[in-house]
Structures are given as C-alpha cells and as structure tokens.
Design a protein around this motif. Structure first.
Motif, PDB file in Angstrom:
ATOM      1  N   ASP A 174       0.794  -1.278   0.005  1.00  0.00           N
ATOM      2  CA  ASP A 174       0.006  -0.085  -0.123  1.00  0.00           C
ATOM      3  C   ASP A 174       0.835   1.178   0.060  1.00  0.00           C
ATOM      4  OD1 ASP A 174       0.937  -0.112   2.622  1.00  0.00           O
ATOM      5  OD2 ASP A 174      -0.682   0.456   3.407  1.00  0.00           O
ATOM      6  N   LEU A 175       0.329   2.302  -0.493  1.00  0.00           N
ATOM      7  CA  LEU A 175       0.917   3.598  -0.417  1.00  0.00           C
ATOM      8  C   LEU A 175       0.132   4.413   0.582  1.00  0.00           C
ATOM      9  CD1 LEU A 175       3.176   5.450  -1.205  1.00  0.00           C
ATOM     10  CD2 LEU A 175       1.891   6.208  -3.293  1.00  0.00           C
ATOM     11  N   ARG A 176       1.022   4.676   2.036  1.00  0.00           N
ATOM     12  CA  ARG A 176       0.063   5.322   2.936  1.00  0.00           C
ATOM     13  C   ARG A 176       0.616   6.916   2.983  1.00  0.00           C
ATOM     14  NH1 ARG A 176      -0.425   1.170   8.243  1.00  0.00           N
ATOM     15  NH2 ARG A 176      -1.417  -0.357   6.885  1.00  0.00           N
ATOM     16  N   ASP A 177       1.665   7.403   2.429  1.00  0.00           N
ATOM     17  CA  ASP A 177       1.988   8.482   2.573  1.00  0.00           C
ATOM     18  C   ASP A 177       1.488   9.236   1.295  1.00  0.00           C
ATOM     19  OD1 ASP A 177       3.303  10.973   2.535  1.00  0.00           O
ATOM     20  OD2 ASP A 177       5.235  10.176   2.793  1.00  0.00           O
ATOM     21  N   ALA A 178       0.318  10.201   1.552  1.00  0.00           N
ATOM     22  CA  ALA A 178      -0.422  10.798   0.528  1.00  0.00           C
ATOM     23  C   ALA A 178       0.543  11.757  -0.290  1.00  0.00           C
ATOM     24  CB  ALA A 178      -1.538  11.511   0.928  1.00  0.00           C
ATOM     25  N   ASP A 179       1.386  12.205   0.369  1.00  0.00           N
ATOM     26  CA  ASP A 179       2.298  13.330  -0.187  1.00  0.00           C
ATOM     27  C   ASP A 179       3.555  12.435  -1.371  1.00  0.00           C
ATOM     28  OD1 ASP A 179       1.221  15.582   0.574  1.00  0.00           O
ATOM     29  OD2 ASP A 179       2.041  15.379   2.579  1.00  0.00           O
ATOM     30  N   ALA A 180       3.587  11.223  -1.062  1.00  0.00           N
ATOM     31  CA  ALA A 180       4.630  10.211  -1.892  1.00  0.00           C
ATOM     32  C   ALA A 180       4.054  10.137  -3.382  1.00  0.00           C
ATOM     33  CB  ALA A 180       5.140   9.221  -1.197  1.00  0.00           C
ATOM     34  N   ARG A 181       4.952  10.388  -4.360  1.00  0.00           N
ATOM     35  CA  ARG A 181       4.437  10.080  -5.653  1.00  0.00           C
ATOM     36  C   ARG A 181       3.976   8.590  -6.190  1.00  0.00           C
ATOM     37  NH1 ARG A 181       6.538  12.972 -11.358  1.00  0.00           N
ATOM     38  NH2 ARG A 181       4.927  12.120 -12.502  1.00  0.00           N
ATOM     39  N   GLY A 182       5.206   7.673  -5.615  1.00  0.00           N
ATOM     40  CA  GLY A 182       5.320   6.377  -5.907  1.00  0.00           C
ATOM     41  C   GLY A 182       6.007   5.508  -4.677  1.00  0.00           C
ATOM     42  N   ILE A 183       5.906   4.507  -5.006  1.00  0.00           N
ATOM     43  CA  ILE A 183       6.707   3.453  -4.091  1.00  0.00           C
ATOM     44  C   ILE A 183       8.045   3.122  -4.405  1.00  0.00           C
ATOM     45  CG2 ILE A 183       4.502   2.380  -3.307  1.00  0.00           C
ATOM     46  CD1 ILE A 183       5.671  -0.243  -5.112  1.00  0.00           C
ATOM     47  N   HIS A 184       8.955   2.628  -3.807  1.00  0.00           N
ATOM     48  CA  HIS A 184      10.170   2.234  -4.318  1.00  0.00           C
ATOM     49  C   HIS A 184      10.021   0.917  -5.298  1.00  0.00           C
ATOM     50  CE1 HIS A 184      12.040   5.331  -2.207  1.00  0.00           C
ATOM     51  NE2 HIS A 184      11.434   4.859  -0.781  1.00  0.00           N
ATOM     52  N   MET A 185       9.543   0.977  -6.512  1.00  0.00           N
ATOM     53  CA  MET A 185       9.302  -0.285  -7.174  1.00  0.00           C
ATOM     54  C   MET A 185      10.232  -1.152  -7.511  1.00  0.00           C
ATOM     55  SD  MET A 185       6.188  -1.351  -8.713  1.00  0.00           S
ATOM     56  CE  MET A 185       5.384   0.284  -9.353  1.00  0.00           C
ATOM     57  N   SER A 186      11.385  -0.651  -7.613  1.00  0.00           N
ATOM     58  CA  SER A 186      12.685  -1.666  -7.866  1.00  0.00           C
ATOM     59  C   SER A 186      13.085  -2.416  -6.600  1.00  0.00           C
ATOM     60  CB  SER A 186      14.000  -0.783  -8.504  1.00  0.00           C
ATOM     61  OG  SER A 186      14.423   0.142  -7.404  1.00  0.00           O
ATOM     62  N   ARG A 187      13.025  -1.627  -5.804  1.00  0.00           N
ATOM     63  CA  ARG A 187      13.493  -2.368  -4.206  1.00  0.00           C
ATOM     64  C   ARG A 187      12.428  -3.340  -4.018  1.00  0.00           C
ATOM     65  NH1 ARG A 187      13.821   2.740  -0.060  1.00  0.00           N
ATOM     66  NH2 ARG A 187      15.487   3.820  -1.141  1.00  0.00           N
ATOM     67  N   LEU A 188      11.153  -3.229  -4.440  1.00  0.00           N
ATOM     68  CA  LEU A 188       9.902  -4.074  -4.151  1.00  0.00           C
ATOM     69  C   LEU A 188      10.394  -5.456  -5.078  1.00  0.00           C
ATOM     70  CD1 LEU A 188       7.343  -5.142  -2.733  1.00  0.00           C
ATOM     71  CD2 LEU A 188       6.462  -3.900  -4.613  1.00  0.00           C
ATOM     72  N   TYR A 189      10.613  -5.372  -6.412  1.00  0.00           N
ATOM     73  CA  TYR A 189      11.173  -6.406  -7.372  1.00  0.00           C
ATOM     74  C   TYR A 189      12.254  -7.133  -6.638  1.00  0.00           C
ATOM     75  CZ  TYR A 189      12.538  -8.488 -11.531  1.00  0.00           C
ATOM     76  OH  TYR A 189      12.657  -9.313 -12.752  1.00  0.00           O
ATOM     77  N   LEU A 190      13.542  -6.289  -6.241  1.00  0.00           N
ATOM     78  CA  LEU A 190      14.504  -6.927  -5.915  1.00  0.00           C
ATOM     79  C   LEU A 190      14.465  -7.962  -4.863  1.00  0.00           C
ATOM     80  CD1 LEU A 190      17.245  -4.123  -6.841  1.00  0.00           C
ATOM     81  CD2 LEU A 190      16.641  -6.422  -8.098  1.00  0.00           C
ATOM     82  N   ARG A 191      13.546  -7.354  -3.905  1.00  0.00           N
ATOM     83  CA  ARG A 191      13.342  -8.250  -2.742  1.00  0.00           C
ATOM     84  C   ARG A 191      12.425  -9.438  -3.015  1.00  0.00           C
ATOM     85  NH1 ARG A 191      13.530  -5.847   2.456  1.00  0.00           N
ATOM     86  NH2 ARG A 191      15.426  -4.449   2.553  1.00  0.00           N
ATOM     87  N   LEU A 192      11.370  -9.320  -3.919  1.00  0.00           N
ATOM     88  CA  LEU A 192      10.838 -10.606  -4.497  1.00  0.00           C
ATOM     89  C   LEU A 192      11.779 -11.425  -5.097  1.00  0.00           C
ATOM     90  CD1 LEU A 192       8.315 -12.183  -5.333  1.00  0.00           C
ATOM     91  CD2 LEU A 192       8.199 -10.523  -7.164  1.00  0.00           C
ATOM     92  N   GLN A 193      12.722 -11.138  -5.757  1.00  0.00           N
ATOM     93  CA  GLN A 193      13.739 -12.050  -6.493  1.00  0.00           C
ATOM     94  C   GLN A 193      14.319 -12.937  -5.657  1.00  0.00           C
ATOM     95  OE1 GLN A 193      13.868 -12.670  -9.933  1.00  0.00           O
ATOM     96  NE2 GLN A 193      11.975 -11.309  -9.928  1.00  0.00           N
TER      97      GLN A 193
END
Length: 304
Positions: free
Chosen positions: A57-76
């Motif tokens: 989820d993205l709880r910080d309303a002022d953040a434009r987006g999540i750290h997508m690459s970090r999420l992908y690398l953690r999944l790998q």
C-alpha cells in the motif's frame, strides 16, 4: 572520440510533488516470472515455475510512488530461502514493507503455479502425474497475516436422472426379450446382460471441475495443497485418472455408477469436507459440469 560523461547523480522524479494527493490501496507489479519451492513427495522440496503478483500500500499521501525496484529485487530474493508456508510468507511480506522505508504498512503477494501429484491407477500397477492449478494469496496488514489457497480438481459426473431413465429402458427391453421365456436360469440372464441387447441405454457423464478457495486459520503453519486435493477427490469419488488400462477403465465405470451426482450433489460433498477441515476458516466453491447432453454447463456454488 570523446568518452561519455557519467553523471554524478541520477534524477528521481518519484520525489516530485504529487497531483491529486491521496493514499493508494495497492501499488506493485503483476505476472512476474519466478521459481518457487513447494513440498514434494516424501518430504522433498521441488522447484517450480510460478507467476507472481506483488504489491504494497502507499500510505504517504504526499509520496508520488513506491520504491518499485526495491520491491522487485526483494521478490527475486524472497523465495530462495523461504518455503511456501504461512510463516515463510509472513517473513517475505514483512521484508516488502520494510523495503519501502515508511511509505507502506501492508503487503500482498499472489503465487500461481501448477502442482503435480503422482496418482496410482485404480486397478493396474501403473501410475501417472496429474496437474492441479494452484493460487496462493497472502496479505500482511499492520502485522496481521491472511493466507488463502485456491485450487482446481477435475472429476467425472454421471447424471442420476439419465441413469434412472437408462435403467427403465433396460428393464423394458429385458421384459420384452423374456416375455415368454420360462424358467430363467442365472446363466441365461448373465449372458443376456453381457450382450449388446443387455444395454439398451447408457447414462450420460461428463468431465467436471471443482474450483475451491479457502481462507486458512492462522494457527496452522502449512499451505495444505496435497492433503486438500486428496480430501476433495475422496469426497467426489470419481477424480479423472492418469494411467488407464482396461481393468482401470472398468473400475472407473464402477465408481461412476456408485457416485451418481448432479452439480448440487457435488457442491454439497465439497462443502461438507471443507466445513469439517480444522485448517479452513472460510471457503467458497464452484462446481461446473460440462454437460454432454446440451451445450450449456450445469453450475453450483456454495460458501461457508
């Protein structure tokens, strides 16, 4: 030739101001190819190909987006060391949340793969592999874990109404053929039943499918694919076969005669199994009989 200039820093527009600021339920990636490890025969571990959806989820309303690459690398890295158990899934999801550095408080993952189970023939000494599509869904929200398991089981369904109508026609032919034959010996009746005259009509049967989804209780640290498949197939009585010799086909015909069922009957059998399973918190099931009598399917749904 002038060598390319390497920038000392790279732009990151993810930190730019966000329009229409608000939190988002889930942000992530779908359909990622990934090997995962699942339980195999005799306590072994088998690596299989999976397709994975992952999100936070993205709880910080002022953040434009999540750290997508970090999420992908953690999944790998995630399932190289963690098995597909509730405990393992909790660790993986917690790592997804941690990778976002305060942007998120929840994570979810969906794993889709084919689970192969070796099945013995009904009567002969042969066996073969059967495929069961499986979906494992897990969510960790503020430390609370929910795990769901979905799978499919194929079976044969012989129509009770068609069986009754066929028996009536068979009885009528018997009465016609032996109207004046007296007395009747066991041998004469047996030979008649074994002849083409002894089968005036046959009931219709069709390949059928049960699609089941269960939410698992948190007190059990397993994702019980094989044992749940066994329980469902035992309840239905006529799972589709793998290796089939003539003696196996005959045994299968006997099972079908002993397990006549409408789609409503199949749904009730499945509900009884899932309701009695202590690992299951909630369930929903859909059974579809792909009719040979008409071009539309007979379908029943049940939940509890």
């Amino acid at each position: 030739m002038t060598p390319p200039v390497t920038p000392t820093s790279l732009p990151d527009v993810a930190n730019d101001a966000v329009a229409l600021a608000r939190p988002l339920d889930w942000v992530g990636m779908d359909n990622i190819a990934l090997p995962i490890r699942i339980p195999g025969p005799g306590g072994s571990v088998v690596q299989v190909a999976a397709r994975v959806d992952v999100a936070v989820d993205l709880r910080d309303a002022d953040a434009r987006g999540i750290h997508m690459s970090r999420l992908y690398l953690r999944l790998q890295e995630a399932f190289a060391s963690e098995a597909i158990t509730p405990g393992g899934l909790r660790k993986v999801l917690a790592a997804f949340v941690e990778s976002q550095k305060g942007l998120s408080g929840a994570a979810r993952v969906v794993l889709r793969y084919d689970h192969l189970l070796r099945r013995d023939a009904l009567a002969s000494s042969h066996s073969g592999w059967k495929n069961y599509p499986v979906v494992v869904e897990a969510e960790l929200v503020d430390g609370h874990l929910k795990v769901a398991l979905a799978l499919e089981v194929e079976y044969s369904s012989t129509c009770p109404a068609s069986a009754a109508l066929s028996r009536q026609v068979n009885a009528q032919r018997f009465a016609e053929d032996f109207a004046v034959a007296r007395p009747l010996s066991t041998e004469v009746v047996r030979d008649w039943l074994a002849s083409e005259r002894g089968m005036a009509a046959t009931p219709h049967a069709q390949r059928s499918r049960a699609q089941v989804r269960v939410e698992l209780r948190p007190s059990f640290d397993e994702v019980p694919v094989a044992s749940l498949v066994d329980a469902l197939e035992d309840a239905l009585g006529t799972p589709v076969q793998t290796a089939v010799k003539r003696e196996d086909e005959q045994a299968f015909a006997e099972l079908n005669a002993a397990n006549l069922m409408f789609c409503e009957d199949a749904a009730r059998r499945i509900a009884a199994v899932l309701k009695a399973d202590p690992r299951v918190e909630r369930f929903a099931a859909t059974v579809s009989h792909y009719e040979s009598l008409h071009p539309h399917d007979a379908v029943a749904r049940v939940s509890g």
